[in-house]
Write an enzyme that holds these catalytic residues in place. Structure first.
Site, short mmCIF file in Angstrom:
data_model
loop_
_atom_site.label_atom_id
_atom_site.label_comp_id
_atom_site.label_asym_id
_atom_site.label_seq_id
_atom_site.Cartn_x
_atom_site.Cartn_y
_atom_site.Cartn_z
CG ASP A 142 -2.09 1.10 1.40
OD1 ASP A 142 -2.22 1.62 0.47
OD2 ASP A 142 -1.99 1.70 2.51
CE LYS A 143 -0.14 7.49 -2.18
NZ LYS A 143 0.03 8.47 -1.16
CB THR A 144 -1.79 6.74 2.10
OG1 THR A 144 -1.73 7.34 0.98
CG2 THR A 144 -2.05 7.82 2.97
CG ASP A 172 -1.67 2.08 6.79
OD1 ASP A 172 -1.85 1.79 5.50
OD2 ASP A 172 -1.89 3.09 7.42
CG PHE A 180 -6.14 18.60 -9.34
CD1 PHE A 180 -5.14 19.32 -9.97
CD2 PHE A 180 -6.14 17.17 -9.17
CE1 PHE A 180 -4.24 18.38 -10.36
CE2 PHE A 180 -5.18 16.40 -9.69
CZ PHE A 180 -3.89 17.05 -10.19
CG ASN A 232 -7.08 0.51 2.04
OD1 ASN A 232 -6.58 0.74 3.36
ND2 ASN A 232 -6.38 1.09 0.93
CG ASP A 233 -3.92 -1.56 2.91
OD1 ASP A 233 -3.89 -1.38 1.62
OD2 ASP A 233 -3.56 -1.00 3.69
#
Length: 1210
Positions: free
Chosen positions: A427-429, A874, A608, A877-878
Site C-alpha cells: 500500500d502507499k499511504t 496499514d 482538480f 482497505n489492505d
C-alpha cells in the site's frame, strides 16, 4: 461542547468543498431511485427492535477475524493436524498397536509421542488465535453513543449497535458501522471524513445530509423520529450506494455522499447524527475482507513431499520384509521347530497359511520401520518457530521508539517464508508515505531559487565524490546553483545546516533572496508577488487556528496544498480565513514588517481531477481586477499558454527536468487577466452547466472550464519533496539490492501515485513509463465493453513488444495502471498478458484500486508466477491483499488496527521490513531448511538399521533396540541439538546480512531445500545406517566379547549400534553449524552425555522392566575396549564423507556466505577495507529501482555533463 457554540463558530460550512461541487438546488427534487434486484434491505430508523426477528433480522455489529471459535476449534484444529500425512500415519499405527498384538513395541511408546505432538501443536494454534480474539474484542468493546429513548443517548459497546439505531459520533471518532448521515454540527449538514482505513487516502472527503433531515440537529429531536430506508443489499463496493429514504410521507433518493462508512473517521466536524444501515460483516469494509486463511509455507509443503518419499521407502522395505517373512514361514519355519509358536492363536506365524502370515507381518513391519517417519519433526518445528517468533518480537532494532511498538510475529507458521519472498505488494499511504510534503525549491520568472539539496542530490553528490577518489570537485567543475548545477560543497553544508535551524513542517526552503522581504530587491518583483498570491489563494484548504502556537494549521485534499500555504506564510503571505465568497490573506507587502489583511473574492472554483491535472480559481482583488489563477502539471499548463505568456518557458523547462532528476514533484503556476464582459459571458455558461442534471453534466462542465483555462501567462513552478516514512527509500533500495520486486497498490490518484513512485525511487528520471488506461469517458459510452477491452489488450501487447525490443542495457520500464483499466486487465482472457508485461517491468504501480482489486492482483502474482508474495499495508482497505498474499504484514501504529489483525506479521514502520526479511527471513529459511534436512538424515540413519537387522534376523519382526531407546531417541537424545540448530544458527551476522543483501537470494532460489540437497542428505543417512550396522556386526560377530569367551548378544549389539547412532548424528549436526554459543555445545555434547547417563540409570532398574539392558553398561559394555573403539571408528567413518564434501565445496565451489565467513574469520574486513567494500558491491543484485539505481543514473548524468564541460573548455 454545546451544539450552539459549534454552530456559531462554523456556521457557513458549505464553502469548504474539497473537489466536491455543491449539489444543484434541484437535486432533491429528483425522483426516487428505482430499486431492482439486489436492493431488498429495509431499515426502520430509530426502531432497532423491529430488526430482532426475521425477515428483517440482520447480522450483529460483532466482528471476528479469528480462524476458530469455541465450537469449531477442536474439529478444525484436529483437521489441520491430521491433514499432515505423517500424523495420520502415526494415528493408524497407534490404533493398530492398541487393538492388535502385531506391534513389536509397547502401546505407550507409540501413542504417547503422537498425543504429545498433536496436543502441543493444537495448543500453539489456540494460543495464537486467542491473541486475534483479544484484538477483535478491543474493537468490539469500543464505545458508541446510541439513542435509547426520549432523546437520551447512552454509551454502548460497538458490538451492541443494531441496524436502525441512531448514533451520535463526535469529532475524531471512528464510525462503528455504515451510517446514513442525518445532520451535523454545520447548519447545512456537511461533515468531513477521513477514509484512510478504507481507500488509503488521508485527504478529507465531504459528506452532505439531505436537507429534509437537517432539523434533526440535537438529542431532543430524536424523541419522535421515525423513517424507513430501502436500499441495496450488503456489497463490497466502497464508492456506490443506491437507496431511498421514506420520511414525513415523502420519498428521497440517497447516494454515496450521504453514507458514512465503518472505520472512516470524523474530522473537522463537532458531531454528526446518523442511522445505522449496515452492521458488522455486512458493512462495506468487512465485505471487502475475507476469512482468515490457513496458510502453509512452501517449505512445509515440500517437506510433505519428502515424507511421501519416505512413505514409499517405508512401504518398499515393509513389502520386502513381508515377502521375506512369508517365504521363511513356508520354507524354513517347519525346520526351525524351536522358533514355532506354542499355540495356534498367533495367526502371524501360521505355518498353514504363509500368505496370511506375510500379510499380517506387513502391518508389523509398517509399525517397526515407523521411525523412518520423523513424528517429532512437527513438534520440533513448532517449538523452533515459536522461539524464532519470540526473537522477532524482541528484536530491539525493529522497535519503534516514537510509538513504543515492537515487531510482532502474529503467527509463527510462516517464518521461513520471510526468507523466500520474490514480490512485495505494498500500500502507499501510511505504509510508504506520511503524506507530508516539504516545499524545497521553486522557479520564478526564469530564475531558480532554493539552495537546499534533496535526498537524491545528497546521495548522488556523495557517491560521485567517492568515485572521483574522495576529492571535492573544483569550483570550475561546477555550474552556478542558480543555473541548475549541483555544487557538492553546497550540498554537504546544506545537510549540516539542517540540524541547526528549527524545522518547519512542510517547509525546507532555504534561499535568502526570497526570505524576510528580500524578494522585493529581486528583478521581476511583480511576477514574484503574483507567485506568492497564487500559492496563498489557489487552493481549497481549511484554516484551523492553533491555540498553542497562535498560528494556523491547514487541512486540504492534497498535501501539496498544505506545503504551498506554509511556504506562502513563510514568504509573508498568510492565508488565515475563508468565507462563502472570499479568501483572506495577511500580506507583508509593501512592508514586510507591517502585514496588511486583504480580501480576495472567490468567483469560481474549477476543481482538480485526475483527468484535468490542474486547478483554477477565479478571483476579484481589492482593485476590482478579475484574475484566473491556475496551477497544474507542466504538460497541461504549457499547452494552454498564450503566445506572449511563454517568456520563461525555456528556462523553466530546464529547471523542471532538474527537479525531476532530484526526485521532486513539480507544479506549474500561471495566471490570466479577465475583463468583466468576458467573465460574465463565460459565467453564465458555467452556471448553466453546473446546475444541469443530465448524465453529461461532467462533460459539459469540463468543456466550459477548458474554454476559460487558455491563453495563460507563465509565472513559475514549485518543487516539493514528498516526505516518506523514515527510512523508506533506504529500505526499498536494500530490498531491491536483495533482488525483490516491489509493486505499489494504492487507492490514490495516478498523479499522486507516480509522484510517490519518484519519491521512494520506484520511478526515476529516464525510466520509460507505460501507462495503461481506458479511453475517454465520452467514447466509452459509445463503444462496447468489448471494444474497450480490446483497446486495453492492444496497449498491453504493444508495451510488451516495446520492452522486448529494447536494446539499451540501462533502460528500465515502469508499468502504471488505474483501477478501471485493471478491472479489464484482470479478466481471465487478459490477465496472463498483463502479468507477463508487469513481470518484465522494473516497477509496477496500480492506482485507484479497490480493496478487492488489491486482493485480485495479489492472487494473480501469487498464482501466475508461482513465487512467494508479501502484502504490506496499514488500513482496512489492505486486509484482502494481506490475507491473499503468502505473507501478510500489517503496519501497526497507524490509524486503525484492521490490517494488523488480519496480518501474519506486524511492524511499526515500513523500514523495519528490511530487517524482517533480509535478516530474520534469511536466518529462518536456512535454519528451517537445514533443520528439516538433518531431521530426515538422522531418522533414516536410525530407522534403516532396524531394516538391516530385520534382514539379518530372518525377517522375524524383532527390534534390535530396547523400547526405552526408541522413545529416548527422538524425545531426548536428538531433539535439543536440532532445536538449537533451528533457533541459533547463523551463517553470517545480522550486520553482514544487511551489508550483503544478495545473500537473501539463497531463499527465493531455494538453494538449501532443493531436491539436490534433500537427496544428498537422504543419501548421507542411508550411508550412515549402512556403516553403523555392518561395522558393528563385523566387529562383534563370531568373536569373544567377554573375558570368559562369550560372544555379544542382541542387547549388546543393539546398545552399541545405538551408541554409534547417537554419536554420529550429534557430530554431524556439530559439523553442520556455522555459529556456536555455549547453548549449542551444551545441547550437543550434553545429549551424548545424557545417553550414557540414561543407559546407566535404566540398567539399575528392576530386571523385570529393564530386561536385557539390566546393568548392561556397568557390567558389559563399559569394561570392553572393543565397544569404545567401535564407537570411535564408526563415528569417524560416518562423518568422513560429509567432511570431504564440505572441504571440496569451500575450496572449489564456494557459496557467497562461505567467502564472507572466511573474510570475517581472517579479519580481512578490518585489514583490507577496500576488498570488503568491493565484495559488498559484488553482492548487490542488479536492479533498476531503488535509491542506488537512481543515484547511478544521476551520476551518469553528472559525468556526462562534466565530460561535456571539459570538451568545451578544451
Amino acid at each position: 461542547m454545546a451544539g450552539g457554540k459549534i454552530r456559531a463558530k462554523i456556521r457557513r460550512s458549505s464553502i469548504y468543498t474539497f473537489g466536491c461541487r455543491k449539489r444543484p438546488p434541484t437535486s432533491e427534487e429528483e425522483s426516487p431511485h428505482e430499486l431492482g434486484p439486489g436492493s431488498s434491505r429495509v431499515v426502520h430508523c430509530n426502531k432497532p427492535q423491529l430488526h430482532d426477528k426475521k425477515p428483517l433480522k440482520y447480522c450483529t455489529n460483532f466482528i471476528s477475524t479469528t480462524k476458530y471459535n469455541v465450537i469449531t476449534f477442536l474439529p478444525k484444529a484436529l483437521f489441520e493436524q491430521f491433514r499432515r500425512v505423517a500424523n495420520l500415519y502415526f494415528l493408524l499405527c497407534a490404533i493398530l498397536t492398541l487393538t492388535t498384538d502385531l506391534s513389536p513395541f509397547d502401546p505407550f511408546s507409540t501413542v504417547a509421542p503422537l498425543v504429545f505432538v498433536v496436543g502441543l501443536s493444537m495448543a500453539k494454534e489456540g494460543l495464537e488465535d486467542s491473541k486475534r480474539f483479544l484484538q477483535d474484542m478491543n474493537v468490539n468493546r469500543r464505545k458508541a453513543s446510541v439513542h435509547s429513548i426520549d432523546g437520551v443517548f447512552e454509551d454502548k459497546p460497538w458490538m451492541k449497535v443494531r441496524v436502525g439505531d441512531v448514533l451520535k459520533v463526535k469529532k475524531d471518532q471512528f464510525f462503528p458501522c455504515d451510517l446514513l448521515l442525518l445532520s451535523s454540527s454545520y447548519e447545512d449538514g456537511i461533515c468531513y471524513v477521513e477514509t484512510m482505513n478504507l481507500d488509503g487516502e488521508t485527504n478529507l472527503k465531504v459528506r452532505r445530509a439531505l436537507e429534509v433531515t437537517l432539523p434533526l440537529d440535537d438529542d431532543e429531536a430524536f424523541k419522535e423520529f421515525s423513517a424507513t430506508i430501502k436500499c441495496e443489499d450488503p456489497n463490497p463496493s466502497l464508492y456506490t450506494f443506491v437507496g431511498n429514504l421514506e420520511y414525513d410521507r415523502q420519498v428521497y433518493p440517497l447516494d454515496p455522499s450521504q453514507i458514512l462508512l465503518r472505520d472512516s473517521k470524523l474530522r473537522n466536524t463537532g458531531y454528526v447524527y446518523g442511522v445505522v444501515v449496515f452492521t458488522g460483516h455486512d458493512s462495506k469494509v468487512m465485505q471487502n475482507s475475507t476469512k482468515s486463511p490457513s496458510k502453509r509455507s512452501r517449505v512445509e509443503l515440500q517437506m510433505d513431499k519428502i515424507i511421501y518419499l519416505l512413505f514409499a521407502l517405508l512401504l518398499l522395505i515393509s513389502c520386502v520384509s513381508s515377502i521375506g517373512f512369508a517365504l521363511n514361514v513356508k520354507f524354513d519355519m517347519p525346520k526351525w521347530w524351536y522358533l514355532q509358536p506354542f499355540d495356534n492363536t498367533n495367526n502371524s506365524t501360521d505355518l498353514s497359511e504363509p500368505e496370511l502370515s506375510g500379510l499380517l507381518h506387513l502391518l508389523t513391519a509398517l509399525i517397526l520401520y515407523g521411525y523412518l517417519i520423523p513424528i517429532s519433526l512437527y513438534v520440533s518445528i513448532e517449538v523452533v518457530k515459536v522461539l524464532q517468533a519470540s526473537f522477532i518480537n524482541q528484536d530491539i532494532s525493529m522497535y519503534d521508539d516514537e510509538t513504543g511498538t515492537p515487531a510482532q510475529a502474529r503467527t509463527s507458521n510462516l517464518n521461513e517464508e520471510l526468507g523466500q519472498v520474490d514480490t512485495i505488494l505494498s500500500d502507499k499511504t501510511g505504509t510508504l508515505t506520511c503524506n507530508q510534503m516539504d516545499f524545497l525549491k521553486c522557479s520564478i520568472a526564469g530564475l531558480q531559487y532554493g539552495t537546499r539539496a534533496s535526498d537524491v542530490e545528497l546521495a548522488a553528490a556523495k557517491q560521485l565524490a567517492e568515485d572521483m577518489g574522495g576529492q571535492d570537485l573544483e569550483p570550475s567543475q561546477t555550474t552556478d546553483g542558480g543555473n541548475g548545477g549541483v555544487q557538492l560543497e553546497t550540498v554537504v553544508t546544506s545537510k549540516d545546516e539542517r540540524n541547526l535551524k528549527p524545522a518547519i513542517k512542510g517547509f525546507s526552503f532555504e534561499d535568502s533572496r526570497l526570505m524576510k522581504g528580500c524578494w522585493m530587491k529581486e528583478p521581476n518583483t511583480d511576477v514574484i508577488l503574483l507567485f506568492y498570491r497564487i500559492l496563498a489563494i489557489c487552493h481549497a484548504a481549511i484554516p484551523e487556528h492553533n491555540e498553542e502556537t497562535g498560528g494556523f494549521n491547514y487541512e486540504s485534499e492534497s498535501p501539496d496544498e498544505v506545503s504551498f500555504l506554509v511556504a506562502a506564510r513563510e514568504f509573508g503571505f498568510e492565508f488565515f480565513k475563508r468565507t462563502q465568497a472570499s479568501v483572506f490573506v495577511k500580506e507583508r507587502y509593501p512592508s514586510f514588517q507591517d502585514p496588511i489583511e486583504k480580501e480576495y473574492k472567490i468567483l469560481n472554483l474549477l476543481d482538480f481531477t485526475s483527468k484535468r491535472k490542474r486547478m483554477s480559481v477565479i478571483i476579484r482583488d481589492d482593485t476590482g481586477q478579475i484574475l484566473l489563477l491556475c496551477k497544474g502539471a507542466d504538460s497541461i499548463i504549457y499547452d494552454r499558454l498564450a503566445k506572449n505568456g511563454r517568456k520563461f518557458e525555456e528556462a523553466m523547462t530546464k529547471h523542471l527536468n532538474e527537479y525531476g532528476e532530484s526526485g521532486l514533484r513539480t507544479l506549474v503556476l500561471a495566471y490570466k487577466k479577465l475583463d468583466e464582459a468576458e467573465y460574465s459571458t463565460w459565467n453564465e455558461e458555467f452556471t448553466k452547466a453546473k446546475t444541469s442534471i443530465g448524465g453529461d453534466r461532467d462533460v459539459v462542465l469540463e468543456r466550459v472550464s477548458d474554454m476559460m483555462e487558455k491563453d495563460l501567462i507563465l509565472v513559475g513552478a514549485t518543487a516539493v519533496e514528498d516526505k516518506l516514512q523514515k527510512g523508506v527509500p533506504q529500505c526499498i533500495d536494500k530490498l531491491a539490492q536483495a533482488g525483490l520486486k516491489i509493486w505499489v497498490l494504492t487507492g490514490d490518484k495516478m498523479e499522486t501515485a507516480i509522484n510517490i513512485g519518484y519519491a521512494c525511487s520506484l520511478l526515476r528520471q529516464g525510466m520509460k513509463q507505460i501507462c495503461i488506461t481506458t479511453v475517454d469517458a465520452d467514447s466509452v459510452a459509445q463503444d462496447s465493453k468489448q471494444a474497450t477491452k480490446e483497446n486495453i489488450l492492444k496497449q498491453i501487447t504493444n508495451a510488451s513488444q516495446m520492452v522486448k525490443l529494447e536494446k539499451d542495457p540501462h533502460a528500465a520500464f515502469a508499468l502504471i495502471i488505474d483501477g478501471k483499466t485493471l478491472s479489464y486487465a484482470l479478466e481471465d482472457d487478459t490477465k496472463l498478458q498483463f502479468l507477463n508485461l508487469a513481470v518484465d517491468c522494473a516497477s509496477v504501480i496500480c492506482c485507484r484500486v479497490s480493496p478487492r482489486q488489491k486482493a485480485l492482483v495479489t492472487r494473480l502474482v501469487k498464482e501466475g508466477t508461482g513465487k512467494i508474495t508479501l502484502g504490506i499495508g496499514d488500513g482496512a482497505n489492505d486486509v484482502g491483499m494481506i490475507q491473499e498474499a503468502d505473507i501478510g504484514v500489517g503496519i501497526s501504529g497507524a490509524e486503525g488496527m484492521q490490517a494488523v489483525m488480519a496480518s501474519d506479521f506486524a511492524v511499526a514502520q515500513f523500514r523495519f521490513l528490511e530487517r524482517l526479511l533480509v535478516v530474520h527471513g534469511h536466518w529462518c529459511y536456512k535454519r528451517i531448511a537445514q533443520m528439516i534436512c538433518y531431521f530426515f538424515y538422522k531418522n533414516i540413519a536410525f530407522g534403516l538399521t532396524l531394516f538391516f537387522f530385520e534382514v539379518y534376523a530372518g525377517f522375524s519382526g524383532q527390534s534390535v533396540y530396547n523400547d526405552m531407546y526408541m522413545i529416548l531417541f527422538n524425545v531426548l537424545l536428538t531433539s535439543l541439538p536440532v532445536i538449537a540448530l533451528g533457533v541459533f544458527e547463523q551463517d553470517v551476522s545480522s550486520e553482514v546480512c544487511l551489508q550483503f543483501p544478495a545473500l537473501y537470494q539463497q531463499g527465493p532460489k531455494n538453494l538449501f531445500f532443493d531436491w539436490y540437497r534433500i537427496l544428498g542428505w537422504l543419501s548421507n543417512g542411508i550411508y550412515t545406517s549402512l556403516v553403523i550396522f555392518f561395522l558393528n556386526v563385523l566387529f562383534f560377530y563370531n568373536q569373544a566379547f567377554h573375558s570368559e569367551g562369550q560372544t555379544a548378544d542382541l542387547a549388546i549389539l543393539g546398545t552399541s549400534m545405538f551408541t554409534c547412532v547417537i554419536w554420529a548424528v550429534n557430530c554431524q549436526i556439530a559439523l553442520t553449524m556455522s555459529h556456536f554459543t555455549w547453548i549449542q555445545h551444551v545441547f550437543i555434547w550434553g545429549s551424548i552425555a545424557v545417553w550414557y547417563l540414561s543407559v546407566v540409570l535404566y540398567g539399575e532398574i528392576f530386571p523385570g522392566y529393564a530386561k536385557y539392558a539390566f546393568r548392561i553398561m556397568q557390567e558389559h559394555l563399559g569394561p570392553a575396549p572393543i565397544f569404545w573403539c567401535t564407537t570411535l571408528l564408526v563415528t569417524l567413518a560416518c562423518i568422513l564423507p560429509y567432511l570431504a564434501h564440505v572441504a571440496f565445496q569451500r575450496a572449489f565451489h564456494p557459496r557467497d556466505h562461505h567467502i564472507i565467513q572466511e573474510i570475517k574469520y581472517y579479519k580481512k574486513d578490518v585489514q583490507d577495507e577496500r576488498m570488503w567494500k568491493r565484495q559488498q558491491t559484488k553482492a548487490r543484485q542488479k536492479t533498476n529501482i531503488g535509491f542506488t539505481a537512481r543515484v547511478d543514473a544521476k551520476i551518469r548524468n553528472l559525468k556526462g555533463r562534466l565530460q561535456k564541460k571539459h570538451s568545451q573548455m578544451e
